[in-house]
Design an enzyme around this catalytic site. Sequence first.
Site, short mmCIF file in Angstrom:
data_model
loop_
_atom_site.label_atom_id
_atom_site.label_comp_id
_atom_site.label_asym_id
_atom_site.label_seq_id
_atom_site.Cartn_x
_atom_site.Cartn_y
_atom_site.Cartn_z
N ASP B 71 0.88 -1.18 0.00
CA ASP B 71 0.00 0.00 0.00
C ASP B 71 0.92 1.23 0.00
O ASP B 71 2.12 1.12 -0.19
CB ASP B 71 -0.97 -0.02 1.20
CG ASP B 71 -0.25 -0.08 2.54
OD1 ASP B 71 0.97 0.16 2.57
OD2 ASP B 71 -0.91 -0.37 3.56
N GLY B 77 10.78 -0.35 9.70
CA GLY B 77 11.74 -1.16 10.44
C GLY B 77 11.30 -1.34 11.88
O GLY B 77 10.16 -1.02 12.23
N ASP B 95 -8.87 -3.55 6.09
CA ASP B 95 -7.74 -4.48 6.25
C ASP B 95 -6.79 -4.00 7.35
O ASP B 95 -6.68 -2.81 7.62
CB ASP B 95 -6.97 -4.63 4.94
CG ASP B 95 -7.83 -5.32 3.88
OD1 ASP B 95 -8.95 -5.73 4.22
OD2 ASP B 95 -7.37 -5.45 2.73
N HIS B 294 -6.34 -2.89 18.93
CA HIS B 294 -6.36 -1.48 18.53
C HIS B 294 -6.66 -1.36 17.02
O HIS B 294 -7.55 -0.59 16.62
CB HIS B 294 -5.00 -0.85 18.85
CG HIS B 294 -4.84 0.56 18.36
ND1 HIS B 294 -4.98 1.65 19.19
CD2 HIS B 294 -4.57 1.06 17.13
CE1 HIS B 294 -4.79 2.76 18.48
NE2 HIS B 294 -4.53 2.42 17.22
N GLU B 295 -5.94 -2.14 16.21
CA GLU B 295 -6.12 -2.04 14.75
C GLU B 295 -7.53 -2.47 14.34
O GLU B 295 -8.12 -1.88 13.44
CB GLU B 295 -5.08 -2.89 14.02
CG GLU B 295 -3.64 -2.46 14.24
CD GLU B 295 -3.39 -0.98 13.99
OE1 GLU B 295 -4.06 -0.38 13.13
OE2 GLU B 295 -2.54 -0.40 14.69
N HIS B 298 -9.87 0.31 14.46
CA HIS B 298 -9.89 1.12 13.23
C HIS B 298 -10.71 0.41 12.16
O HIS B 298 -11.50 1.04 11.46
CB HIS B 298 -8.46 1.29 12.69
CG HIS B 298 -7.62 2.23 13.49
ND1 HIS B 298 -8.04 3.48 13.87
CD2 HIS B 298 -6.34 2.10 13.97
CE1 HIS B 298 -7.06 4.09 14.55
NE2 HIS B 298 -6.03 3.26 14.64
N HIS B 304 -8.43 7.55 16.33
CA HIS B 304 -7.66 7.60 17.57
C HIS B 304 -8.37 8.40 18.66
O HIS B 304 -9.01 9.41 18.37
CB HIS B 304 -6.27 8.18 17.31
CG HIS B 304 -5.36 7.18 16.67
ND1 HIS B 304 -4.40 7.52 15.76
CD2 HIS B 304 -5.29 5.83 16.79
CE1 HIS B 304 -3.76 6.43 15.36
NE2 HIS B 304 -4.29 5.39 15.98
#
Lengths: 88, 566
Positions: B71, B77, B95, B294-295, B298, B304
């Site tokens: 995306d 990292g 997703d 948490h994700e 969303h 948030h």
Amino acid sequence: WSLPIKSVFVDFPGDIIKNMTDIELADNYLKKFGYIDIQRRSGLDSVISTKALKKMQKQLGLKETGELDKTTLEAMKQPRCGVPDVAN
Amino acid sequence: YATFEGDLKWDHNDVTYRVLNYSPDMDSFVIDDAFVRAFRVWSDVTPLTFTRLFDGIADIMISFGKTDHGDFYPFDGKDGLLAHAYPPGEGVQGDAHFDDDEFWTLGKGPVVKTLYGNAEGAMCHFPFRFQNKPYKHCTSEGRLDDLPWCATTADYDKDKKYGFCPSELLYTFGGNANGEKCVFPFTFLGMEYDSCTSEGRSDGFRWCATTKSFDEDKKYGFCPGRDTAVIGGNSDGELCHFPFIFQDKEYDSCTSEGRGDGKLWCSTTANYGQDKKWGLCPDRGYSLFLVAAHEFGHALGLEHSTIKEALMYPMYSYVENFSLHKDDIEGIQYLYGSNTGPKLTPNPPIYPTTDPIVTDSTDRPTETTTPLPVDPSQDACTVTIFDSITAINGELHFFKNGIYWRMPSKSNAGVKGPHAISEKWPQLPAVIDTAFEDTVTKKIYFFSGTKFWVYTGQNVMGPRSIEKLGLPPSIQKVEGALQRGKDKVLLFSGDSYWRLNIKDQKMDKGYPKYTDVAFGGVPYKAHDVFQYKGNSYFCQDRSYWRMNSRRQVDRVGNVKNDILKC
């Protein structure tokens, strides 16, 4: 007498997190998480907008100083979710 | 709390998800479990339900990726960005992506599930003692074959409980080699490799060939992460080399010397100055459960929060005993409403009758069988082959000719019984070919010959013909059942299996399929198939083949010796 230990910092090859200046780090953070509208922004601002910093400090529950203080910088270095805080 | 502009939300409450790939940091079973628990955080307070799909397009597609992962929002990292997810909608919307340059754990250091050994797949216990020396990670000390192992209790010397740690010398995951172990050295594009490599891949994942030559055989798999492997740098997944030399000084452990950020690192060769090969050392890692919860917030439509203690606060912090904050609850209930009633009623009154005996579809009254007296001295260990074995309410049940024994989930509690089948389930015949408990409704399905019965608490439906479920008339009996997701179950007979949609009571299209095609390595005509503690068991004669969630046969054993502990 013992001599003070002098640490030598090394540029590790392949290290994704580059050694950025505080200003670069803050600029990058504010853009990435929606505090600076990159579409409306004209040219390269070398000074971080107080308004954007205050907005970020408010969102993260920090003291709203509008300055790039130590607490704000530390917060910017913390692990976090990649979804912007402000819809952009 | 905040919601996305326009209050983006799913227009249905039965949300589906699919796990596209796994991180090498933890066993796939542990990862699946973390996702299930993360979804449960939200389903507990809303009318939402989450069903896992194993193919096709799900509302929430979950994947692990590194840096540029397809995306426009690359990861960065180790540390920094941990994951991101998109608000509800079509395509990429909904997703969730997790940065696989992070060290994924349950928040308190390496989570290592063992294989083989004698600890039944228990987690490693760190630190553990072996020959009076403490170990904080898997070791190959005491072994000549170099396989890493760990103790699953604090003291190996005392308890002697151990298992092997994930290693490419034992197995691979994904790929096309059915979990075969790596073969070293192997040839790839004419070059010889002595260890796993990310060469040839743009996603950075480490792989190996499972035959001597990838060029010839094209057989490969991904290498499981070792708990002592480095993260990121330019040697991701390789092991620290101790001692190593850095700026003329020898190091026996990870160091933060040379770094301005204080992170611990090590060289993966003997001399950093010469080879410049390095990586960051494993730490406590990030809790996949917390980040996923948490994700998924969303993915369900929450932005948030500004409240530090809320799950939807953008920064990560580890919480030992997690509970959803009031702010998160208000946010999600603003979108979907509250959970108006229990979704998982243990005994839902679907068949409203005061009479526990109901009639079958032909309106023939069914007969109540008189409970047969049971000889209490009958020993499960004297049974050669059981009619069927199944897990009901978490306990294994062993059926044989009108009686059954049950084994509580704590297997050291021993086998209980015998009990008369007719005492607990009066409508059933003596011989049960297979049975399964629907994990959602807790209904128990029993099959005998060409008939089946459904028990809901004390209420029963049946007998009904298995043809009513869409099985062909040629099927003489159903010999095994494996539940898949919330409302699918695989029914086995002979060398084939069918997929039943429990909710609709209809067979899915595209079946039957051959058992040995989908379940490689198990007997193609198992006379009993059942599920227990996340594994699938295929029985033939007195033996069983245990298949794990990666569809690998990880144990072949004897039912009486290994399961019943006779």
